[in-house]
Design a protein around this motif. Structure first.
Motif, PDB file in Angstrom:
ATOM      1  N   TYR A  50      29.398  -6.609  23.280  1.00 41.98           N
ATOM      2  CA  TYR A  50      27.932  -6.571  23.188  1.00 41.98           C
ATOM      3  C   TYR A  50      27.411  -5.828  21.954  1.00 41.98           C
ATOM      4  CZ  TYR A  50      27.246  -8.707  27.774  1.00 41.98           C
ATOM      5  OH  TYR A  50      27.227  -9.568  28.833  1.00 41.98           O
ATOM      6  N   PRO A  51      27.931  -4.655  21.612  1.00 42.81           N
ATOM      7  CA  PRO A  51      27.440  -4.003  20.390  1.00 42.81           C
ATOM      8  C   PRO A  51      27.730  -4.815  19.118  1.00 42.81           C
ATOM      9  CG  PRO A  51      28.583  -2.419  21.754  1.00 42.81           C
ATOM     10  CD  PRO A  51      28.822  -3.758  22.359  1.00 42.81           C
ATOM     11  N   MET A  52      28.886  -5.464  19.069  1.00 45.41           N
ATOM     12  CA  MET A  52      29.197  -6.295  17.910  1.00 45.41           C
ATOM     13  C   MET A  52      28.261  -7.502  17.837  1.00 45.41           C
ATOM     14  SD  MET A  52      33.317  -6.144  17.421  1.00 45.41           S
ATOM     15  CE  MET A  52      33.797  -6.538  19.086  1.00 45.41           C
ATOM     16  N   GLN A  53      27.969  -8.082  19.004  1.00 50.84           N
ATOM     17  CA  GLN A  53      27.043  -9.209  19.055  1.00 50.84           C
ATOM     18  C   GLN A  53      25.661  -8.773  18.563  1.00 50.84           C
ATOM     19  OE1 GLN A  53      26.236 -10.567  23.031  1.00 50.84           O
ATOM     20  NE2 GLN A  53      25.038 -12.304  22.352  1.00 50.84           N
ATOM     21  N   ASN A  54      25.202  -7.622  19.004  1.00 49.90           N
ATOM     22  CA  ASN A  54      23.898  -7.123  18.565  1.00 49.90           C
ATOM     23  C   ASN A  54      23.884  -6.823  17.071  1.00 49.90           C
ATOM     24  OD1 ASN A  54      22.686  -7.327  21.067  1.00 49.90           O
ATOM     25  ND2 ASN A  54      23.201  -5.240  21.651  1.00 49.90           N
ATOM     26  N   LEU A  55      24.978  -6.306  16.529  1.00 46.34           N
ATOM     27  CA  LEU A  55      25.067  -6.038  15.095  1.00 46.34           C
ATOM     28  C   LEU A  55      25.000  -7.330  14.287  1.00 46.34           C
ATOM     29  CD1 LEU A  55      25.498  -3.932  12.855  1.00 46.34           C
ATOM     30  CD2 LEU A  55      27.947  -4.340  13.127  1.00 46.34           C
ATOM     31  N   ILE A  56      25.722  -8.338  14.730  1.00 46.27           N
ATOM     32  CA  ILE A  56      25.701  -9.631  14.038  1.00 46.27           C
ATOM     33  C   ILE A  56      24.303 -10.236  14.073  1.00 46.27           C
ATOM     34  CG2 ILE A  56      26.552 -12.015  14.150  1.00 46.27           C
ATOM     35  CD1 ILE A  56      29.250 -10.786  15.116  1.00 46.27           C
ATOM     36  N   ILE A  57      23.642 -10.167  15.219  1.00 44.43           N
ATOM     37  CA  ILE A  57      22.281 -10.691  15.332  1.00 44.43           C
ATOM     38  C   ILE A  57      21.330  -9.905  14.438  1.00 44.43           C
ATOM     39  CG2 ILE A  57      20.319 -10.932  16.917  1.00 44.43           C
ATOM     40  CD1 ILE A  57      22.389 -11.622  19.108  1.00 44.43           C
ATOM     41  N   ALA A  58      21.482  -8.578  14.396  1.00 44.03           N
ATOM     42  CA  ALA A  58      20.607  -7.754  13.564  1.00 44.03           C
ATOM     43  C   ALA A  58      20.771  -8.088  12.078  1.00 44.03           C
ATOM     44  CB  ALA A  58      20.900  -6.276  13.803  1.00 44.03           C
ATOM     45  N   VAL A  59      22.008  -8.280  11.630  1.00 45.48           N
ATOM     46  CA  VAL A  59      22.237  -8.628  10.226  1.00 45.48           C
ATOM     47  C   VAL A  59      21.640 -10.000   9.914  1.00 45.48           C
ATOM     48  CG1 VAL A  59      24.045  -9.188   8.538  1.00 45.48           C
ATOM     49  CG2 VAL A  59      24.247  -7.150   9.967  1.00 45.48           C
ATOM     50  N   ALA A  60      21.841 -10.957  10.813  1.00 47.54           N
ATOM     51  CA  ALA A  60      21.299 -12.305  10.588  1.00 47.54           C
ATOM     52  C   ALA A  60      19.770 -12.284  10.546  1.00 47.54           C
ATOM     53  CB  ALA A  60      21.794 -13.254  11.680  1.00 47.54           C
ATOM     54  N   VAL A  61      19.157 -11.555  11.460  1.00 42.90           N
ATOM     55  CA  VAL A  61      17.697 -11.456  11.472  1.00 42.90           C
ATOM     56  C   VAL A  61      17.207 -10.735  10.215  1.00 42.90           C
ATOM     57  CG1 VAL A  61      15.750 -10.370  12.666  1.00 42.90           C
ATOM     58  CG2 VAL A  61      17.441 -11.643  13.964  1.00 42.90           C
ATOM     59  N   GLY A  62      17.927  -9.713   9.787  1.00 44.29           N
ATOM     60  CA  GLY A  62      17.553  -9.005   8.562  1.00 44.29           C
ATOM     61  C   GLY A  62      17.575  -9.910   7.344  1.00 44.29           C
ATOM     62  N   PHE A  63      18.628 -10.723   7.224  1.00 44.14           N
ATOM     63  CA  PHE A  63      18.668 -11.682   6.119  1.00 44.14           C
ATOM     64  C   PHE A  63      17.532 -12.693   6.224  1.00 44.14           C
ATOM     65  CE2 PHE A  63      23.216 -10.537   5.412  1.00 44.14           C
ATOM     66  CZ  PHE A  63      23.093 -10.244   4.056  1.00 44.14           C
ATOM     67  N   GLY A  64      17.261 -13.161   7.435  1.00 43.70           N
ATOM     68  CA  GLY A  64      16.180 -14.129   7.629  1.00 43.70           C
ATOM     69  C   GLY A  64      14.828 -13.565   7.242  1.00 43.70           C
ATOM     70  N   VAL A  65      14.572 -12.328   7.639  1.00 42.23           N
ATOM     71  CA  VAL A  65      13.300 -11.682   7.293  1.00 42.23           C
ATOM     72  C   VAL A  65      13.209 -11.463   5.784  1.00 42.23           C
ATOM     73  CG1 VAL A  65      11.999  -9.528   7.512  1.00 42.23           C
ATOM     74  CG2 VAL A  65      12.946 -10.615   9.535  1.00 42.23           C
ATOM     75  N   GLY A  66      14.291 -11.029   5.170  1.00 38.08           N
ATOM     76  CA  GLY A  66      14.291 -10.803   3.729  1.00 38.08           C
ATOM     77  C   GLY A  66      14.060 -12.077   2.939  1.00 38.08           C
ATOM     78  N   ILE A  67      14.733 -13.136   3.330  1.00 40.26           N
ATOM     79  CA  ILE A  67      14.571 -14.410   2.630  1.00 40.26           C
ATOM     80  C   ILE A  67      13.161 -14.958   2.826  1.00 40.26           C
ATOM     81  CG2 ILE A  67      15.337 -16.824   2.622  1.00 40.26           C
ATOM     82  CD1 ILE A  67      18.172 -15.728   3.171  1.00 40.26           C
ATOM     83  N   SER A  68      12.650 -14.891   4.061  1.00 41.52           N
ATOM     84  CA  SER A  68      11.295 -15.405   4.292  1.00 41.52           C
ATOM     85  C   SER A  68      10.247 -14.565   3.568  1.00 41.52           C
ATOM     86  CB  SER A  68      10.983 -15.485   5.784  1.00 41.52           C
ATOM     87  OG  SER A  68      10.971 -14.200   6.361  1.00 41.52           O
ATOM     88  N   SER A  69      10.473 -13.261   3.451  1.00 41.87           N
ATOM     89  CA  SER A  69       9.552 -12.411   2.695  1.00 41.87           C
ATOM     90  C   SER A  69       9.571 -12.778   1.212  1.00 41.87           C
ATOM     91  CB  SER A  69       9.918 -10.940   2.851  1.00 41.87           C
ATOM     92  OG  SER A  69       9.788 -10.541   4.183  1.00 41.87           O
ATOM     93  N   THR A  70      10.745 -13.040   0.681  1.00 44.33           N
ATOM     94  CA  THR A  70      10.856 -13.433  -0.720  1.00 44.33           C
ATOM     95  C   THR A  70      10.154 -14.760  -0.977  1.00 44.33           C
ATOM     96  OG1 THR A  70      12.966 -12.280  -0.876  1.00 44.33           O
ATOM     97  CG2 THR A  70      12.479 -13.893  -2.593  1.00 44.33           C
ATOM     98  N   ILE A  71      10.355 -15.714  -0.085  1.00 37.64           N
ATOM     99  CA  ILE A  71       9.694 -17.010  -0.228  1.00 37.64           C
ATOM    100  C   ILE A  71       8.180 -16.850  -0.126  1.00 37.64           C
ATOM    101  CG2 ILE A  71       9.377 -19.270   0.871  1.00 37.64           C
ATOM    102  CD1 ILE A  71      12.382 -19.152   1.570  1.00 37.64           C
ATOM    103  N   SER A  72       7.723 -16.031   0.813  1.00 41.14           N
ATOM    104  CA  SER A  72       6.281 -15.787   0.953  1.00 41.14           C
ATOM    105  C   SER A  72       5.711 -15.133  -0.289  1.00 41.14           C
ATOM    106  CB  SER A  72       6.006 -14.901   2.166  1.00 41.14           C
ATOM    107  OG  SER A  72       6.411 -15.527   3.336  1.00 41.14           O
ATOM    108  N   TYR A  73       6.476 -14.219  -0.889  1.00 39.51           N
ATOM    109  CA  TYR A  73       6.032 -13.556  -2.119  1.00 39.51           C
ATOM    110  C   TYR A  73       5.822 -14.589  -3.227  1.00 39.51           C
ATOM    111  CZ  TYR A  73       6.336 -10.855  -6.411  1.00 39.51           C
ATOM    112  OH  TYR A  73       6.098 -10.343  -7.642  1.00 39.51           O
ATOM    113  N   TYR A  74       6.788 -15.496  -3.374  1.00 40.76           N
ATOM    114  CA  TYR A  74       6.669 -16.513  -4.415  1.00 40.76           C
ATOM    115  C   TYR A  74       5.508 -17.470  -4.135  1.00 40.76           C
ATOM    116  CZ  TYR A  74      10.818 -15.186  -6.978  1.00 40.76           C
ATOM    117  OH  TYR A  74      11.716 -14.502  -7.759  1.00 40.76           O
TER     118      TYR A  74
END
Length: 88
Positions: A50-74
């Motif tokens: 469970y902690p590993m699953q949560n870590l993987i989800i957190a990293v994936a969501v972090g990348f998703g938020v970062g990429i969407s923020s970059t696209i929104s900025y552009y």
């Protein structure tokens, strides 16, 4: 988004994420109840995953938020999105 009330936007954008996290937590709890019937070793394995699953989800969501923020900025700056492989 600029003309809507903040509370309405919070419900519209935040509520689906809250519901998703609720279902994920309920799934983990119910899964633990069923796995506990198999024995201590099975429950220990699930407890380690469970902690590993949560870590993987957190990293994936972090990348998703970062990429969407970059696209929104552009988009907001009316800049053209280009990649190193694609040049005009």
């Amino acid at each position: 988004m600029e003309s809507q009330k903040i509370f309405k936007l919070l419900l519209k954008l935040g509520l689906p994420m809250v519901i998703s996290m609720l279902f994920n937590s309920l799934y983990n709890i119910i899964d633990s109840l069923f796995i506990a019937k198999l024995g201590d070793d099975a429950l220990n394995a699930i407890s380690l995953i469970y902690p590993m699953q949560n870590l993987i989800i957190a990293v994936a969501v972090g990348f998703g938020v970062g990429i969407s923020s970059t696209i929104s900025y552009y988009f907001g700056a009316k800049m053209k999105w280009t990649t190193p492989l694609h040049s005009d």
